[in-house]
Enzyme design. Structure first.
Site, short mmCIF file in Angstrom:
data_model
loop_
_atom_site.label_atom_id
_atom_site.label_comp_id
_atom_site.label_asym_id
_atom_site.label_seq_id
_atom_site.Cartn_x
_atom_site.Cartn_y
_atom_site.Cartn_z
N LYS A 182 0.83 -1.20 0.00
CA LYS A 182 0.00 0.00 0.00
C LYS A 182 0.87 1.26 0.00
O LYS A 182 0.49 2.28 -0.58
CB LYS A 182 -0.95 0.01 1.20
CG LYS A 182 -1.86 -1.22 1.28
CD LYS A 182 -2.49 -1.56 -0.06
CE LYS A 182 -3.13 -2.94 -0.06
NZ LYS A 182 -2.18 -4.06 -0.16
N ASP A 192 -3.76 -17.81 7.23
CA ASP A 192 -3.60 -18.39 5.90
C ASP A 192 -3.37 -19.89 5.93
O ASP A 192 -3.69 -20.60 4.97
CB ASP A 192 -2.45 -17.72 5.16
CG ASP A 192 -2.75 -16.28 4.80
OD1 ASP A 192 -3.83 -15.78 5.17
OD2 ASP A 192 -1.89 -15.64 4.16
N TYR A 215 -5.89 -9.86 -7.46
CA TYR A 215 -5.66 -8.57 -6.80
C TYR A 215 -4.18 -8.26 -6.61
O TYR A 215 -3.77 -7.10 -6.76
CB TYR A 215 -6.42 -8.51 -5.47
CG TYR A 215 -5.82 -9.30 -4.33
CD1 TYR A 215 -4.97 -8.69 -3.41
CD2 TYR A 215 -6.12 -10.65 -4.15
CE1 TYR A 215 -4.42 -9.41 -2.38
CE2 TYR A 215 -5.58 -11.36 -3.11
CZ TYR A 215 -4.73 -10.74 -2.22
OH TYR A 215 -4.18 -11.46 -1.19
N HIS A 263 -22.39 15.38 4.49
CA HIS A 263 -22.30 15.90 3.12
C HIS A 263 -21.20 16.96 3.07
O HIS A 263 -21.10 17.79 3.96
CB HIS A 263 -23.63 16.54 2.72
CG HIS A 263 -23.58 17.23 1.39
ND1 HIS A 263 -23.63 16.53 0.20
CD2 HIS A 263 -23.46 18.54 1.06
CE1 HIS A 263 -23.56 17.40 -0.81
NE2 HIS A 263 -23.46 18.63 -0.31
N ALA A 294 2.21 -13.76 -10.07
CA ALA A 294 1.25 -13.51 -8.98
C ALA A 294 0.00 -14.36 -9.24
O ALA A 294 -1.07 -13.85 -9.54
CB ALA A 294 0.89 -12.03 -8.92
#
Length: 465
Positions: free
Chosen positions: A52, A312, A186, A444, A270
Site C-alpha cells: 500500500k 492463511d 488482486y 455531506h 502472482a
C-alpha cells in the site's frame, strides 16, 4: 539442549500470531512466540503494508506527471522525477515503525519472543534453532500454528533472476522498462498498476477471460476501463509457457493455441498463495487437512487436542484481518471464554485503481442461496464529493432480502472505497435493514452518501438519481 515450558506456544509472528500472543498476554496466559524472520509476518513486511505504501507513492508520482501536462485544476508541474531508492527507503521506514511497534506491544504484555526456526517434535514440544546455531526445546500446553502462506510458483517459470514474486516486487532496486505480470488477481493488478504509474510498460497475462476473476463482472468493469486508460496491455484467456531461450521474453499461448513472445525485463508471477505447511515438521502431527490447508472447527481447533491453527494456514480467505480475529478468539478460548469464529461479514478489499470492496453476499450469491433479494446501485457520477476529487467512476451496491429488507451484502468500486468497508461490515454484523441505513444522516459531501443513496434506491426513493 535447554528446555523451557509455557502455557501457550505460538509459531509465527504475523498478524494472527502476534495478535493471539498479545491477547493471551493481556489475559495472563504465559506465552512464547517463535518467529524465524521478522515480527509482523508477510502483511507488515512483504505484503499489505509495503504494497500500500508503494501504491501510494506510485499514485502521487502519477498525479504529478498528470499535472505536468494539462490539468483542469490549473496546476502545472515541470520535469517530474522519482528517486526510487528514496521511495523504497520511505516504505521500509513505515515497515520498521510498525514491526518495532509489534515488538513493543508483545513485550508490554509479557510475551516472550524467541528468534529462530521452529521444528515440531510433537503436539506439545517444539525445538527452536536460533540464527547462531543453538537449539532450545519449548514444551507447551497449547500449540498455536500461525505460519501464514507463501507465493505459488509456476513449474514452467520458478522464482529466480528476473522472475520475481510480490516479495521482490516491493523492493525494486531499479524500475524495469517492461514488466510482465502473470495473473490478473488482486496482487498482480495492484502491483502492475503501481509499476505502470511509476513509468514501466506493463503487460498482464491471465488464464481466464477477465481481470479479477473472483469478483463479479459488474464490479470489475471500472477497473478494466482504468487499466486500458493507463496503457496496461491485457492478454486474457492466455497461458504462460515459460521464458524464451534468451530469457528476455515470456512465451504465451492464446486460447486459439497460437504462441507469441512478450518482451520482459522482469516477470512478476502472482498466481496466488498457498498455506505454509513445509519446513517445520508439521506433517509429524498428521492433522486433518482441507486441500492444502489445515482443517479447523469454529474455534480454530485442529484434529489434535490443544493444537490450534489460524490465518492463511487454514485456507481462504487469506486476509490479515481474518487471522487477527481468529488469533484473538483462540487466546480467549484458551482463557476459558465462550467464543467461536462465525463472522456475519468478512470485508475483502482490492487496492487497485479504482479500489474494489466486497462484504457479504453479491446478488448472484444470494440468488444461488435461494434467497429472494433486491439490489440497488448508486453511481459515484451522481455524488458531489466524487466529482470534487475527480473520481466519478464506480458505484456502491447493496443486497437485501425482499421480505424484511435485512441487508446481506455490499459491494463498491471507486476511489477510496476501502474506507467504506467498515460501515458495510457494521451494518451486516448489526443486522441492519435498508431503512436503518437510509434513515441515518450521512455527512455531506462525502463518498459515504452513496451508501445511504443505495439503500434509498433499494427502497424505491433515491434522492439524487
Amino acid at each position: 539442549m535447554a528446555t523451557q515450558t509455557t502455557t501457550l506456544l505460538v509459531i509465527g509472528g504475523g498478524p494472527g500470531g502476534y495478535v493471539a500472543a498479545i491477547r493471551a498476554g493481556q489475559l495472563g496466559i504465559p506465552t512464547v512466540l517463535v518467529e524465524g524472520d521478522k515480527l509482523g509476518g508477510t502483511c507488515l513486511n512483504i505484503g499489505c503494508i509495503p504494497s500500500k505504501a508503494l501504491i501510494h507513492a506510485a499514485e502521487e508520482f502519477d498525479k504529478v506527471r498528470h499535472y505536468a501536462n494539462s490539468s483542469p485544476l490549473g496546476i502545472h508541474v515541470q520535469s517530474p522525477g522519482i528517486d526510487l531508492a528514496q521511495t523504497v527507503r520511505w516504505k521500509d521506514g513505515i515497515v520498521g515503525k510498525l514491526t518495532g511497534g509489534v515488538g513493543a506491544l508483545l513485550k508490554k504484555n509479557g510475551v516472550q519472543v524467541v528468534k529462530g526456526w521452529a521444528s515440531i517434535a510433537d503436539g506439545k514440544t517444539v525445538d527452536v534453532k536460533a540464527t547462531d546455531g543453538s537449539t532450545q526445546r519449548i514444551q507447551c500446553e497449547h500449540l498455536l500454528l500461525a505460519t501464514g502462506s507463501v507465493p505459488v510458483q509456476l513449474p514452467s517459470m520458478p522464482f529466480g533472476g528476473n522472475v520475481i514474486s510480490s516479495t521482490e516486487a516491493l523492493t525494486p532496486a531499479t524500475l524495469p522498462k517492461r514488466l510482465v505480470v502473470v495473473g490478473a488477481g488482486y496482487i498482480g493488478l495492484e502491483l502492475g498498476i503501481a509499476y505502470r504509474k511509476l513509468g514501466a510498460e506493463v503487460a498482464v497475462v491471465e488464464a481466464t477471460e477477465r481481470v479479477l476473476p473472483t469478483y463479479d463482472e459488474e464490479l470489475t468493469k471500472p477497473v478494466l476501463a482504468a487499466l486500458k486508460r493507463m496503457g496496461v496491455v491485457l492478454h486474457l484467456g492466455c497461458s504462460v509457457q515459460g521464458l524464451t531461450d534468451t530469457g528476455n521474453a515470456v512465451r504465451v499461448r492464446s486460447a486459439t493455441a497460437d504462441e507469441f513472445a512478450l518482451p520482459a525485463d522482469r516477470v512478476l508471477v502472482a498466481v496466488g498463495r498457498k498455506p505454509r505447511t513445509e519446513g517445520f515438521n508439521l506433517e509429524s502431527l498428521q492433522l486433518d487437512t482441507a486441500g492444502r490447508a489445515l482443517k479447523v472447527d469454529d474455534q480454530c481447533r485442529t484434529s489434535m487436542r490443544n493444537v490450534w491453527a489460524i490465518g492463511d494456514l487454514t485456507g481462504e480467505p487469506m486476509l490479515a484481518h481474518r487471522a487477527m480475529a481468529q488469533g484473538e478468539m483462540v487466546a480467549e478460548v484458551i482463557a476459558g471464554h465462550k467464543r467461536r469464529f462465525a463472522p456475519a461479514a468478512m470485508p475483502a478489499v482490492c487496492f487497485t485503481d479504482p479500489e474494489v470492496v466486497v462484504v457479504g453476499q453479491s446478488p448472484a450469491e444470494a440468488e444461488h442461496a435461494g434467497l429472494d433479494c433486491i439490489s440497488a446501485m448508486f453511481p459515484f457520477a451522481a455524488n458531489g464529493r466524487a466529482m470534487s476529487i475527480e473520481s466519478t467512476d464506480g458505484f456502491v451496491r447493496v443486497v437485501a432480502r425482499r421480505d424484511n429488507h435485512l441487508i446481506l451484502g455490499w459491494q463498491a468500486v471507486g476511489r477510496a472505497v476501502s474506507e467504506l468497508s467498515t460501515a458495510f461490515s457494521h451494518s451486516i454484523e448489526m443486522s441492519a435493514r435498508l431503512e436503518d441505513v437510509a434513515g441515518t444522516i450521512h455527512a455531506h459531501p462525502t463518498l459515504g452518501e452513496a451508501v445511504q443513496e443505495a439503500a434509498l434506491r433499494a427502497l424505491g426513493h433515491a434522492l439524487h438519481i
